[in-house]
Scaffold this active site. Structure first.
Site: not given
Ligand code: HPA
Length: 235
Positions: A20, A24, A43, A87, A89, A179, A204
């Protein structure tokens, strides 16, 4: 060039790893790839292309949430001839059956998001990983002896909410973690006939409020990065 990615057509590899966070993406590219080139920074969503064990791979950011990953993955699939997106994440666990640092290969992503319905007329609340990437990741994990679980997850549109109960859509679809992106990635891949997978590290545990600390994060994410790179090499 596409609207949100300024890379030249040939500058993006057929397989893209998508964290994301742009920083990273930079960390993984700088620490794991050779011959790294920054190919887009529109961006500040950095995209880097380099080689891993000789194979060309691109690593670039999805941003947060279904709308953001929906834009980047669509442009990669349709304007850059990308075949595979993995992905990578983090997720919050809804249950203490999952532990901090657990690594998850996502089977189905369930969501209250209207993304798939309004973009593609896909009416399902639950969309599966697409193509062979899931299996390739599973096989690579076995070969590397990296423990890997697979389960359904909730791609939520909401990070902050007043009620901390497990949302209905997550409970109904047996989602063990949450997520915010896999659903839109899988929807785009499904519509376009492309390959997509999602690897998540549990950062978490929601019921107990346990968290991986900021300094633990980089080290914690290393097995996921290595697994994603090894799997990408086989695609
Ligand atoms: N909610 C949504 N996305 C997340 C979480 C969370 O608790 N943790 C990591 N990504």
């Amino acid at each position: 060039m596409s609207i949100h990615i300024s890379a030249q057509k040939g500058d993006i590899a057929r397989t893209v790893l998508m964290p994301g966070d742009p920083l990273r993406a930079r960390f993984i590219a700088e620490n794991f790839l050779q011959q790294v080139k920054l190919v887009s920074q529109t961006r500040n969503a950095f995209y880097f292309t380099g080689t891993y064990k000789g194979k060309e791979i691109t690593i670039g950011a999805s941003g947060m949430g279904c709308p953001s990953i929906g834009i980047y993955s669509y442009e990669l699939f349709t304007e850059y001839e990308v075949d595979n997106i993995i992905r990578i994440g983090t997720c919050g666990a809804y249950t203490n059956k999952l532990k901090l640092f657990d690594l998850i290969n996502v089977d189905y992503a369930a969501s209250e998001s209207t993304f798939a319905r309004y973009a593609w007329g896909i009416k399902d609340q639950c969309i599966r990983h697409q193509g062979k990437a899931f299996k390739t990741i599973k096989k690579a994990a076995k070969e590397l002896s990296i423990p890997l679980k697979n389960c359904n997850i909730h791609s939520s549109d909401i990070f902050y909410r007043k009620n901390s109960d497990i949302p209905k859509v997550a409970a109904a679809n047996k989602c063990l973690a949450v997520e915010m992106e896999a659903f839109a990635l899988f929807a785009n891949a499904k519509h376009l006939g492309k390959t997509a997978a999602t690897l998540l590290t549990v950062s978490d545990i929601i019921p107990t409020h346990e968290k991986i600390s900021a300094d633990e994060r980089e080290k914690a994410l290393k097995p996921m990065m290595e697994l994603a790179l090894e799997a990408a090499m086989k695609m």
